[in-house]
Design a protein around this motif. Structure first.
Motif, PDB file in Angstrom:
ATOM      1  N   ASP A 207     -11.889  -6.593  20.974  1.00  0.00           N
ATOM      2  CA  ASP A 207     -13.214  -6.032  20.737  1.00  0.00           C
ATOM      3  C   ASP A 207     -13.215  -4.993  19.614  1.00  0.00           C
ATOM      4  OD1 ASP A 207     -11.580  -4.425  22.397  1.00  0.00           O
ATOM      5  OD2 ASP A 207     -13.330  -3.278  23.067  1.00  0.00           O
ATOM      6  N   LYS A 208     -12.057  -4.704  19.041  1.00  0.00           N
ATOM      7  CA  LYS A 208     -11.948  -3.719  17.969  1.00  0.00           C
ATOM      8  C   LYS A 208     -11.618  -4.417  16.648  1.00  0.00           C
ATOM      9  CE  LYS A 208     -12.486  -0.022  20.543  1.00  0.00           C
ATOM     10  NZ  LYS A 208     -13.633   0.911  20.339  1.00  0.00           N
ATOM     11  N   THR A 209     -12.040  -3.784  15.560  1.00  0.00           N
ATOM     12  CA  THR A 209     -11.682  -4.277  14.231  1.00  0.00           C
ATOM     13  C   THR A 209     -10.364  -3.651  13.803  1.00  0.00           C
ATOM     14  OG1 THR A 209     -14.008  -4.514  13.625  1.00  0.00           O
ATOM     15  CG2 THR A 209     -12.413  -4.421  11.817  1.00  0.00           C
ATOM     16  N   ALA A 210      -9.425  -4.463  13.375  1.00  0.00           N
ATOM     17  CA  ALA A 210      -8.122  -3.974  12.897  1.00  0.00           C
ATOM     18  C   ALA A 210      -7.868  -4.543  11.510  1.00  0.00           C
ATOM     19  CB  ALA A 210      -7.007  -4.383  13.848  1.00  0.00           C
ATOM     20  N   GLU A 211      -7.428  -3.698  10.594  1.00  0.00           N
ATOM     21  CA  GLU A 211      -7.193  -4.097   9.209  1.00  0.00           C
ATOM     22  C   GLU A 211      -5.853  -3.560   8.714  1.00  0.00           C
ATOM     23  OE1 GLU A 211      -9.038  -6.107   7.584  1.00  0.00           O
ATOM     24  OE2 GLU A 211     -11.045  -6.019   8.478  1.00  0.00           O
ATOM     25  N   ILE A 212      -5.300  -4.248   7.719  1.00  0.00           N
ATOM     26  CA  ILE A 212      -4.062  -3.780   7.093  1.00  0.00           C
ATOM     27  C   ILE A 212      -4.402  -2.725   6.045  1.00  0.00           C
ATOM     28  CG2 ILE A 212      -2.048  -4.415   5.720  1.00  0.00           C
ATOM     29  CD1 ILE A 212      -2.279  -7.234   6.820  1.00  0.00           C
ATOM     30  N   LEU A 213      -3.807  -1.560   6.199  1.00  0.00           N
ATOM     31  CA  LEU A 213      -3.859  -0.522   5.173  1.00  0.00           C
ATOM     32  C   LEU A 213      -2.405  -0.191   4.831  1.00  0.00           C
ATOM     33  CD1 LEU A 213      -5.509   1.429   3.433  1.00  0.00           C
ATOM     34  CD2 LEU A 213      -5.404   3.087   5.305  1.00  0.00           C
ATOM     35  N   PRO A 214      -1.821  -0.933   3.890  1.00  0.00           N
ATOM     36  CA  PRO A 214      -0.386  -0.756   3.631  1.00  0.00           C
ATOM     37  C   PRO A 214      -0.089   0.588   2.996  1.00  0.00           C
ATOM     38  CG  PRO A 214      -1.365  -2.185   1.975  1.00  0.00           C
ATOM     39  CD  PRO A 214      -2.435  -1.919   2.987  1.00  0.00           C
ATOM     40  N   ASN A 215       1.146   0.987   3.091  1.00  0.00           N
ATOM     41  CA  ASN A 215       1.578   2.106   2.266  1.00  0.00           C
ATOM     42  C   ASN A 215       1.438   1.692   0.801  1.00  0.00           C
ATOM     43  OD1 ASN A 215       2.355   4.056   4.268  1.00  0.00           O
ATOM     44  ND2 ASN A 215       4.129   2.778   4.715  1.00  0.00           N
ATOM     45  N   GLY A 216       1.513   2.636  -0.096  1.00  0.00           N
ATOM     46  CA  GLY A 216       1.333   2.292  -1.497  1.00  0.00           C
ATOM     47  C   GLY A 216       1.915   3.342  -2.412  1.00  0.00           C
ATOM     48  N   TYR A 217       1.676   3.178  -3.700  1.00  0.00           N
ATOM     49  CA  TYR A 217       2.171   4.137  -4.690  1.00  0.00           C
ATOM     50  C   TYR A 217       0.978   4.723  -5.440  1.00  0.00           C
ATOM     51  CZ  TYR A 217       1.185   0.561  -8.199  1.00  0.00           C
ATOM     52  OH  TYR A 217       0.547  -0.346  -8.998  1.00  0.00           O
ATOM     53  N   ASP A 218       1.154   5.936  -5.915  1.00  0.00           N
ATOM     54  CA  ASP A 218       0.110   6.608  -6.682  1.00  0.00           C
ATOM     55  C   ASP A 218       0.476   6.519  -8.159  1.00  0.00           C
ATOM     56  OD1 ASP A 218      -1.730   8.274  -7.866  1.00  0.00           O
ATOM     57  OD2 ASP A 218      -1.560   9.854  -6.365  1.00  0.00           O
ATOM     58  N   PRO A 219      -0.277   5.774  -8.962  1.00  0.00           N
ATOM     59  CA  PRO A 219       0.057   5.646 -10.387  1.00  0.00           C
ATOM     60  C   PRO A 219       0.164   6.984 -11.098  1.00  0.00           C
ATOM     61  CG  PRO A 219      -1.680   4.098  -9.774  1.00  0.00           C
ATOM     62  CD  PRO A 219      -1.488   5.011  -8.605  1.00  0.00           C
ATOM     63  N   ALA A 220      -0.614   7.965 -10.648  1.00  0.00           N
ATOM     64  CA  ALA A 220      -0.597   9.278 -11.312  1.00  0.00           C
ATOM     65  C   ALA A 220       0.761   9.964 -11.166  1.00  0.00           C
ATOM     66  CB  ALA A 220      -1.695  10.168 -10.736  1.00  0.00           C
ATOM     67  N   ASP A 221       1.440   9.735 -10.046  1.00  0.00           N
ATOM     68  CA  ASP A 221       2.753  10.350  -9.844  1.00  0.00           C
ATOM     69  C   ASP A 221       3.747   9.882 -10.892  1.00  0.00           C
ATOM     70  OD1 ASP A 221       1.796  11.685  -7.644  1.00  0.00           O
ATOM     71  OD2 ASP A 221       2.658  10.300  -6.180  1.00  0.00           O
ATOM     72  N   PHE A 222       3.681   8.602 -11.229  1.00  0.00           N
ATOM     73  CA  PHE A 222       4.631   8.043 -12.190  1.00  0.00           C
ATOM     74  C   PHE A 222       4.198   8.334 -13.625  1.00  0.00           C
ATOM     75  CE2 PHE A 222       5.609   5.977  -8.286  1.00  0.00           C
ATOM     76  CZ  PHE A 222       6.977   5.794  -8.330  1.00  0.00           C
ATOM     77  N   ALA A 223       2.888   8.403 -13.856  1.00  0.00           N
ATOM     78  CA  ALA A 223       2.409   8.751 -15.193  1.00  0.00           C
ATOM     79  C   ALA A 223       2.794  10.183 -15.554  1.00  0.00           C
ATOM     80  CB  ALA A 223       0.891   8.583 -15.251  1.00  0.00           C
ATOM     81  N   ALA A 224       2.879  11.046 -14.533  1.00  0.00           N
ATOM     82  CA  ALA A 224       3.188  12.459 -14.785  1.00  0.00           C
ATOM     83  C   ALA A 224       4.665  12.706 -15.074  1.00  0.00           C
ATOM     84  CB  ALA A 224       2.751  13.308 -13.588  1.00  0.00           C
ATOM     85  N   LEU A 225       5.527  11.745 -14.773  1.00  0.00           N
ATOM     86  CA  LEU A 225       6.963  11.964 -14.931  1.00  0.00           C
ATOM     87  C   LEU A 225       7.345  12.230 -16.384  1.00  0.00           C
ATOM     88  CD1 LEU A 225       8.490   9.276 -12.536  1.00  0.00           C
ATOM     89  CD2 LEU A 225       8.133  11.716 -12.109  1.00  0.00           C
ATOM     90  N   GLY A 226       6.659  11.568 -17.310  1.00  0.00           N
ATOM     91  CA  GLY A 226       6.990  11.750 -18.730  1.00  0.00           C
ATOM     92  C   GLY A 226       6.683  13.128 -19.254  1.00  0.00           C
TER      93      GLY A 226
END
Length: 425
Positions: A207-226
């Motif tokens: 009776d409940k809605t369940a969805e996949i919310l995977p872990n992920g990466y933040d593009p800003a974290d990698f853009a900031a490395l430079g």
């Protein structure tokens, strides 16, 4: 247009661990013209620097003292939290009492309740979000949602009863099932990181809605490395110190058995195969960065190939080191739902991922889907020295990579759609 107010109970938000990145990265990409975000988190431990505040333009973070259910909390404190799952008004009744002064979720609910009343009185929509673990955050979200009859999203990052998490025993397992049922009852949406977990929720709560919310990466974290010369220089110095000139660098980051005890067997397998194959280990250096158990350190000490072990490092430095790796090592065990957070930072770092695992699981499915690496099963005859040699070769069978579905930007769009539908119900 009135904003949608999100009351996010995320105990790890102020820390720098991988659990904190799950919602922290998502929230900052929500439209500030549409959303106002309130995050209720725990104060960092003494001597541990707080993580940076979210970049969402209309967000407020409340770091609060108090214990959560777990090894650090007293039995009375844990019982109070668990009892609140069944008696919804309890934490509000105890908000000003001395007995609850050390309960984090009571402090969080006291602040959230006041703010929620203000926003509802102003005619604005409100949604409660709980992020497991710890269980306290789910109970707090359910309590707030039930009190004000607002939408509720319960995020089970690691599940709760699907696989053996936490201390074993039939009584604890039964209690986890009861608590889960209570916090799910208040929700309009259940999310979790992988298909096996979501399928389990769908089967047990049709009776409940369940969805996949995977872990992920933040593009800003990698853009900031430079632009981070300090961590860049640190990473270069570490590589120069530990990695022999011309050697292929294979990196493993974070915990292994401390998160999943069965994954330690994959470490043993990896060590044994490389020890037994001069060809597979030739001109390779394996670097482990992060928290290891004593038995894992003992396994690594058996290595006859070039290896180094570093204590946990600041996250920016860890990402810089990932970017310098030729291969990234992922060790998983017997958990079918495993989609560990480090995998997604591996995807963004760019090197091919070599996964040593006891079973095909969510992580191996993601590697196959994205073309970002390959998996070797410890129980299959083909997963021997020849298979590992090929996986660690410079070419490594690199395929076309598509990791866009795991970007926090794309995932924030999914979250926005779910919440928008929720407030229209």
């Amino acid at each position: 247009m009135n904003k949608i107010n999100l009351f996010v109970f995320a105990a790890h938000h102020s820390s720098n661990n991988i659990a904190a990145q799950r919602f922290k990265g998502l929230l900052k990409y929500l439209d500030p013209a549409k959303y106002r975000v309130f995050v209720f988190t725990r104060e960092p431990a003494s001597g541990v620097p707080a993580a940076a505040a979210p970049l969402h333009a209309d967000a407020e973070v409340f770091p609060l003292a108090g214990y959560c259910v777990g090894s650090e909390s007293s039995t009375p404190s844990s019982l109070l939290t668990l009892l609140a799952a069944f008696i919804r008004p309890l934490p509000f009744m105890l908000a000003n009492g001395e007995a609850s002064a050390n309960a984090w979720f009571v402090q969080a609910l006291a602040k959230a309740d006041r703010l929620c009343r203000e926003k509802l009185a102003a005619g604005e929509q409100c949604v409660a979000i709980g992020t497991y673990s710890p269980i306290d955050a789910l109970i707090a979200a359910a309590s707030l949602a039930s009190r004000h009859r607002i939408g509720c999203l319960q995020d089970f990052r690691d599940g709760l009863v699907f696989e053996p998490l936490g201390r074993p025993g039939w009584l604890r397992h039964a209690l986890r099932k009861l608590i889960e049922r209570r916090v799910v009852a208040a929700s309009r949406l259940i999310t979790s990181v992988s298909l096996p977990l979501v399928d389990d929720f769908r089967q047990r709560y049709p009776d409940k809605t369940a969805e996949i919310l995977p872990n992920g990466y933040d593009p800003a974290d990698f853009a900031a490395l430079g632009n981070d010369s300090s961590s860049e220089k640190q990473a270069a110095a570490i590589v120069a110190k530990y990695v022999p000139a011309g050697a292929m660098l294979i990196g493993h980051f974070g915990r292994i058995g401390a998160s999943d005890g069965s994954a330690s067997k994959s470490l043993d397998y990896f060590i044994d195969v490389l020890n037994d194959s001069v060809e597979a280990s030739a001109n390779k250096h394996v670097m482990f960065v992060g928290e290891l158990t004593p038995s894992e350190r003992a396994s690594i000490e058996r290595a006859t190939f070039s290896v180094s072990v570093l204590e946990p490092v600041e996250r920016k430095l860890a990402l810089q080191l990932m970017k310098r790796c030729d291969k990234l090592l992922l060790l998983t065990g017997s958990r079918a739902s495993c989609a560990t957070g480090k995998l997604f930072e591996y995807l963004a770092a760019g090197a091919d991922v070599v996964c040593i695992t006891g079973v095909h699981n969510a992580a191996t499915a993601i590697l196959a889907e994205t073309g970002a690496g390959q998996a070797l099963l410890t129980g299959e005859a083909t997963a021997g020295s020849e298979a590992l040699r090929k996986a660690l070769s410079p070419s490594g069978g690199r395929a076309q990579r598509d990791i866009s579905a795991y970007s926090k930007i794309a995932q924030a769009g999914m979250l926005d759609n779910w919440i928008s539908r929720m407030v229209l119900v």
